[in-house]
Design a protein around this motif. Sequence first.
Motif, short mmCIF file in Angstrom:
data_model
loop_
_atom_site.label_atom_id
_atom_site.label_comp_id
_atom_site.label_asym_id
_atom_site.label_seq_id
_atom_site.Cartn_x
_atom_site.Cartn_y
_atom_site.Cartn_z
N GLY A 70 47.45 55.93 37.10
CA GLY A 70 48.26 55.18 37.43
C GLY A 70 47.90 55.83 39.13
O GLY A 70 48.33 54.59 40.20
N ARG A 71 47.22 56.53 39.10
CA ARG A 71 47.70 57.29 40.62
C ARG A 71 45.92 56.52 41.35
O ARG A 71 45.51 56.68 42.21
N GLU A 72 45.29 55.81 39.91
CA GLU A 72 43.71 55.03 41.18
C GLU A 72 44.23 54.32 42.00
O GLU A 72 45.23 53.45 42.58
N THR A 73 42.66 54.11 42.95
CA THR A 73 43.79 53.15 43.98
C THR A 73 42.81 51.61 43.93
O THR A 73 42.84 50.86 44.31
N ASP A 74 42.55 51.08 42.72
CA ASP A 74 41.85 50.19 42.61
C ASP A 74 42.69 50.08 40.79
O ASP A 74 42.14 50.94 39.95
N VAL A 75 43.02 48.45 40.79
CA VAL A 75 44.07 48.26 39.44
C VAL A 75 42.43 48.11 38.58
O VAL A 75 42.77 48.32 37.76
N ASP A 76 41.21 47.75 39.11
CA ASP A 76 40.23 47.63 37.07
C ASP A 76 39.93 48.89 37.39
O ASP A 76 39.68 49.01 35.77
N GLU A 77 40.05 49.40 37.92
CA GLU A 77 39.99 51.38 37.48
C GLU A 77 41.49 51.95 36.46
O GLU A 77 40.49 52.00 35.74
N TYR A 78 41.94 51.19 36.84
CA TYR A 78 43.53 51.76 36.01
C TYR A 78 43.22 50.70 34.89
O TYR A 78 43.67 51.41 33.37
N VAL A 79 43.07 49.67 34.47
CA VAL A 79 43.13 48.50 33.38
C VAL A 79 42.11 49.59 32.93
O VAL A 79 42.62 49.81 31.16
N SER A 80 40.23 49.80 33.43
CA SER A 80 39.44 51.14 32.61
C SER A 80 39.90 51.83 31.80
O SER A 80 39.75 52.20 30.97
N ASN A 81 40.92 53.02 32.76
CA ASN A 81 40.83 53.88 32.32
C ASN A 81 41.43 54.23 30.76
O ASN A 81 42.39 54.70 29.97
N LEU A 82 42.95 52.86 31.06
CA LEU A 82 44.17 52.46 29.98
C LEU A 82 42.71 52.13 28.88
O LEU A 82 43.39 52.67 27.44
N VAL A 83 41.92 51.52 29.26
CA VAL A 83 41.58 51.02 28.11
C VAL A 83 40.94 51.97 27.68
O VAL A 83 40.84 51.90 25.46
N LYS A 84 40.46 53.30 27.60
CA LYS A 84 39.29 54.21 27.47
C LYS A 84 40.83 55.03 26.68
O LYS A 84 40.29 55.46 25.47
N ALA A 85 41.77 55.01 26.64
CA ALA A 85 42.59 56.25 26.41
C ALA A 85 43.19 55.10 24.51
O ALA A 85 43.31 55.75 23.77
N PHE A 86 43.41 54.14 25.57
CA PHE A 86 43.87 53.17 23.92
C PHE A 86 42.78 52.86 22.76
O PHE A 86 42.75 53.34 21.59
N GLU A 87 41.31 53.13 22.97
CA GLU A 87 40.32 53.29 22.32
C GLU A 87 40.08 54.35 22.02
O GLU A 87 39.47 54.70 21.26
N SER A 88 40.47 55.77 22.76
CA SER A 88 40.06 56.87 21.93
C SER A 88 41.42 57.40 20.60
O SER A 88 40.99 58.44 19.84
N ILE A 89 42.45 56.72 21.00
CA ILE A 89 43.76 57.16 19.88
C ILE A 89 43.60 55.77 19.20
O ILE A 89 44.41 55.84 18.10
N LYS A 90 42.58 54.99 19.14
CA LYS A 90 42.97 54.07 17.82
C LYS A 90 42.16 53.91 16.35
O LYS A 90 43.20 53.14 15.60
N PRO A 91 41.49 55.24 16.85
CA PRO A 91 41.14 55.69 14.88
C PRO A 91 42.41 56.02 15.03
O PRO A 91 42.39 55.97 13.34
N LYS A 92 42.90 56.80 15.24
CA LYS A 92 44.15 57.28 14.80
C LYS A 92 45.45 57.05 13.96
O LYS A 92 45.92 57.59 13.39
N LEU A 93 45.46 55.42 14.29
CA LEU A 93 45.88 54.13 13.91
C LEU A 93 45.66 54.29 12.80
O LEU A 93 44.59 54.05 12.22
N LYS A 94 47.04 54.02 11.70
CA LYS A 94 46.94 53.18 10.31
C LYS A 94 46.25 51.58 10.13
O LYS A 94 46.23 51.43 11.16
N SER A 95 44.81 51.09 9.85
CA SER A 95 44.43 50.48 9.41
C SER A 95 45.84 49.15 10.00
O SER A 95 45.55 47.94 10.02
#
Length: 297
Positions: free
Chosen positions: A51-76
């Motif tokens: 949320g404190r990134e200077t660039d919106v694309d970096e913000y989007v990228s960081n969120l994608v990485k965060a959700f990619e890391s927890i995606k395997p934790k979610l049931k199918s």
Amino acid sequence: MTISNQVLLGDVVQNSALLPDNFFQAIITSPPYFGHRQYSTNSEQSAYEIGRETDVDEYVSNLVKAFESIKPKLKSDGLLWLNLGDTYRNKRLLGVPWRVALALQDNGWILRSDIIWHKPNAMPSSVTSRPTTDHEYVFMFSKSENYYYDADAIREEHVTFTSKSKMRGGRNHFGKPGGTPENGKNKGNRNLHDARWDQAFHPLGRNKRTVWTIPLSKFRGAHFAVFPEKLVETCLFASTKKGDFVLDPFTGSGTTGVVARKHGRNFVGIELVDEYQRMAQSRISEVDMQLPLFDVQ
């Protein structure tokens, strides 16, 4: 699971390694919005603060990485509910929620619904060059085409044949054979054209619509508006059953955990800022001590 009903302190990506795969029935969360607020004053924590990134694309990228890391934790057959607000920069609306939604879609998540959260008590604005914003988005994602969703748990009251109906003729259609002579999509529907509209409606109410009017909430321990319990309840009831595990990787003040525990679900949270991790854990622990007082459903 030893971390059941606990809020883990630290970064989402790092803490995701502590969570079991294929475990959570739902993820219900509201990450920090781009460029809105600084939550941490700790330099070490700030390095990971989304949320404190200077660039919106970096913000989007960081969120994608965060959700990619927890995606395997979610049931199918689990669901992700993601709440996001937008941001203006230099008098331009950035479209942040949809940038994130489409990036997650590109990363393999299945976007099943976009929901407008209408806030009837939104903060007033002095802006005069555009309408005042009184909504945010909630996106519903799945991992697969087959997922658990309980439509009956969140049905709405029927509007047709009530004083709220906008249908031409209103309740005068009801009980009058031939009173609905459509030639469109309802043509040939015997229930409707025999004036038995009541038989065409689900007895528990109509299917949930995609505009949810829910007021902002406040919590005395937080100096800002928090995730409303009613919003969390809607997501929770639609995607989980009693005893299921729910994850909030951006726990904040802990509202998702509070609601989950009140309604008989188990919870795990992740929170970067130690102040909010303590606040959230305290709220959840307090609910656990009072569980017999709640009508758990």
